[in-house]
Write an enzyme that holds these catalytic residues in place. Structure first.
Site, PDB file in Angstrom:
ATOM      1  CE  LYS A  63      -3.465   2.582   2.464  1.00 10.34           C
ATOM      2  NZ  LYS A  63      -3.353   3.284   3.739  1.00 10.34           N
ATOM      3  CB  ALA A  65      -7.876   8.405   4.116  1.00  7.32           C
ATOM      4  N   GLY A  66     -10.647   8.810   5.815  1.00 12.59           N
ATOM      5  CA  GLY A  66     -11.749   9.735   5.986  1.00 12.59           C
ATOM      6  C   GLY A  66     -13.000   9.141   6.595  1.00 12.59           C
ATOM      7  CB  ALA A 115      -7.176   2.669  10.285  1.00 11.17           C
TER       8      ALA A 115
END
Lengths: 256, 67, 256, 256, 256, 67, 67, 67
Positions: free
Chosen positions: E97, E184-185, E206
């Site tokens: 990643k 993300a977000g 996460a």
């Protein structure tokens, strides 16, 4: 020829109605009022206070504006009707901005009480401009009982949250046959433009000016924002697209 | 006699009129004010003739910033 | 004293940059330009066409505006650099609105190519104003290579979708030390006001005017919207709240 | 131990209430109902039609669900009260989902009529669940007259527009002391999750399933979405930030 | 038969990729991982710390998951390429990643550096999954250099701000020929559902779990939210409308 | 005699009862239905004893998909 | 000799200059135009002296609406 | 001789191997770690044979929570 705002047969050049709440001095209010070019100013009714200096009426007269008393602070139809009658007696006008709120924290309108008060005041010969929810059904019922305009909110009074539900406002606008005046919620200039672009006939602005860091400058911004929004509404905006639409010729490009 | 004027108790001489009340509030002129007695508006035209009597609840309102 | 827009040492009274794409006639464009009060006008570069009548340069000169050539239509750094040099030669200005796009459908900038072109043109003495994504990192890198301003998009060119990600724009504004000019995406007056309220130094408007039903009226709306948004930004708006904030005195209510 | 949904003393394992409108067959409805795991199903009252085949009651009984009759289609308090009484007689339940709408195009509630009907039905011993606007004042008044829950809309019935004004919903949730059930407007799974995350006690879903291309699959999505939203609400989400919050150690990076 | 997620020829049952950052203990992480049903787990590379107890590898092995090393913390293509090679050596996998960020405050990707690193790593035989901006052009270029998937952000890492620009994401999804994984977000369950409803092939989560008040419960919410969103995407949602669409028969109403 | 049954005119023999009406509608059993006469609900317990008379407006409702 | 002028083939007499080309395009004056030969800009100051030769690719650009 | 191990200076006996370094870090086994010397990865297969020399910069990385 541009169409003018008309309420109950009265014609207005300005589409901004001036709210007086929250100004820290009458002088600041007077300066802000001048900047907006507003022709109608709303005031509340309270017990006379021997201590209070200065008269808001003098300021409004000096500005050559019409006065629009309101029933701010009333929680029942009875309170609102009484306050409207006192205002008519004190100020010599049948015009009333009708407010009947449900609680102190939201200051949101109480629909059933509002409708009852509107009905009585219309029967009593008032020109009723009700501060209402963004509820298309309530707006129509207020129109049906004879209100001269409807004043749906964008968001709670003084919240500065703008127009939280433009869809309800659009439905109200599609169906109303009286002027629709956005009342409450405007926080900054673009909120006023958006209201006018959606098709509102006018906006009422108070806290957004009176509580701004520089009220007079914000007042000037509001005058332009209302005019800009109205012009944009008249001019007919381009549609929204997901993708681009080239603004440059796709022919005649140089080849390296 | 005793009346409530804008929520405050006041002692008045018998036969007081509305203008007498306004004087108490320092609004002799009474421009831009409205008067209600026991919840009913008293038209300006009746101010002079209207006689205040004992126990009346009087409200005197004027326009202020707000709304 | 209000602060003026300054780009590369040049001072502008107007914070609206005029895009010329999409106007159906030079006359309409001239009328719209007059309404906006813009001082800088952007033009594309294309092969001369013996058939084409009228000269856009005459219109811009007549309006007393500065010319800002652009590299619209370029897909690579090489194309853009060549086009910029041709523009400098043809128009006698070092100023260039740099566009390097990634495809025909989105007209979105190609970051790596854009950055490469910006670097070469700055080295070559140009005053570079890059049309960029709403990408805070790319904006900073463009600033670092010496661009005189950054021109992030609100949404794709001609989409009229306004500012789709005000958060990225806010981050760019917090960190930029050169002027930030919103380029692309403005669909109506309030979009321009919102850009200025967020703190943009200027906006570029083209399709929103040129493709509106009434371009000249929309041009006037845009002038006022930019000014309203800037004034509101300077005036300091009230905070947004979930609940209300009374604008009327809570004291002195009548008792029935 | 997770808290369960309780309405008028009845405990429910499922927080999804099943609306039956719009399914093209009783079989599809039965399959969708099974997927949702719903324990309460709402039905309308209409004139018996000798031609109509199949009985919705058999389907609901087979699924072991409670029946919740509604007054869909009523425009006045009188119609709604009559329909509620007919439903009680026909189905042997005091529970009623009260709908009093203002017009055919928006199907939005008529506040004053709704409040009047709620009051009569509560007096008449009904367990009243009113379909209401996203109006915090009306919601409180419905609670005050004794409604067992309030069912604010997210957007108009069948519009699939989700929750247009989450702020009003948040205010209703902060102040309600009876269960708040989102009714109307859900268009897809995430709308149901958002309602639960905001703190709703349950959601009612009909068109989003019945009119989906694959109603049974959407029904399964809705079951999971309601559960996911409720779990997320219980789990306590992270705050929203403008900037990033590193999720990786900032120590121990290799040096080249 | 439902279509499964495939990346570089590997088939996954779960569409949730598990991020390990921010968990306060390996045990909590292990419990959360179990709840999500994830099959791939991403880890960062850092200098060995003699003091550090417990091994994240043991936890991942015990859960039977694949490991996906990342280059979190790298600011240049060179750093990222070095870190990827160390990860391959340490963990015996070609999968990486790829993260190349522009600064510490936004943790936003640096497009040009990211593209350069991706190109080198693809040439070096890696299976590259780049964390990228919501930039359709950059996403396509990453695909063109041979990335096995693209991982656009919804908003900055750990911001919990959800998908700030669903339009850009929609454009990426329309054009991508490799899997699109939202990275993300995500702040809460509905954000994950929305990503899947838009058509994302998977999401990486996460902080939304690890920093929630109850990480394990949020992990369970996320599993359901991803599944709900995917099912809703497959089921075909109803369109959004301004007005209502009756869900009850308009025939057969009783007449009083 | 003539009655309106769910909006439709019907001719009935004198002394008809509610079950007779339900039979007309093919709902002899009458499970899950409610009956109103001239806007008033007729409780199931009174169906047999209730006598329909000329000119009555009768509504018979049941549960259907909706809402 | 043959050249490509803005993508179109043209036949020119030997020794043609840039102004000759501009004349062909009806831009004798050449105000607001730029000229490139084989991808290199030819400065206005060299237009008269510059000699076009066979096979050259010539681009002549001007400002138009766009962007 | 002196080396930098993960940024820290260390004194080593001449002829130290990678496993010797890992031992210092308490990672004798070396499972799940990678080693780079002066920015170049040292493949696990060469750990035993590789000889550390004076002034080398050695990085030893492992997987941790993150990303």
């Amino acid at each position: 020829m541009r169409e003018k705002l008309q309420i109950a047969g009265r014609v207005f050049q300005s589409r901004l109605i001036f709210g007086t709440g929250g100004f820290t001095s009458l002088q600041t209010m007077a300066d802000a009022l001048k900047e907006t070019g507003a022709e109608m100013v709303t005031v509340a009714m309270r017990r006379v206070d021997p201590m209070a200096g200065g008269s808001i009426l003098d300021v409004i007269d000096a500005a050559g504006c019409d006065i629009l008393p309101n029933t701010a602070g009333c929680f029942t139809a009875a309170d609102a009707v009484f306050t409207a009658r006192m205002a008519r007696e004190a100020l010599g006008t049948e015009w009333i901005k009708l407010e009947v709120i449900g609680d102190d924290r939201t200051l949101l309108p109480d629909g059933p009480e509002l409708l009852a008060a509107a009905e009585q005041l219309v029967d009593d010969g008032f020109v009723v401009l009700p501060y209402t929810n963004d509820d298309p059904i309530l707006a129509r019922r207020l129109e049906q009982v004879g209100c001269a305009a409807v004043m749906p909110l964008g968001s709670p009074i003084g919240s500065g949250a703008g127009i939280r539900n433009p869809y309800n406002l659009a439905i109200i606008l599609e169906n109303a046959e009286v002027p629709v005046i956005l009342d409450a919620g405007i926080g900054t200039a673009s909120d006023a433009s958006i209201a006018m672009e959606l098709g509102c006939d006018a906006v009422l602005v108070a806290s957004a000016m009176s509580r701004a860091k520089d009220p007079v400058r914000m007042a000037r911004a509001m005058r332009m924002a209302v005019e800009a929004g109205r012009l944009a509404h008249e001019a007919g905006r381009i549609p929204r697209r997901l993708y681009a639409e080239a603004s440059s010729p796709t022919e005649g490009l140089a080849q390296l | 006699m005793n009346v409530k004027l804008n929520g405050e108790p006041h002692q008045l001489a018998a036969g007081a009129s509305i203008p007498d009340l306004l004087a108490i509030l320092g609004f002799a002129a009474g421009r831009g004010v409205a008067v209600a007695v026991n919840g009913e508006v008293v038209p300006r035209s009746e101010w002079r003739s209207f006689r205040v009597t004992d126990g009346m609840q009087i409200e005197v309102l004027k326009a202020v910033q707000g709304g």
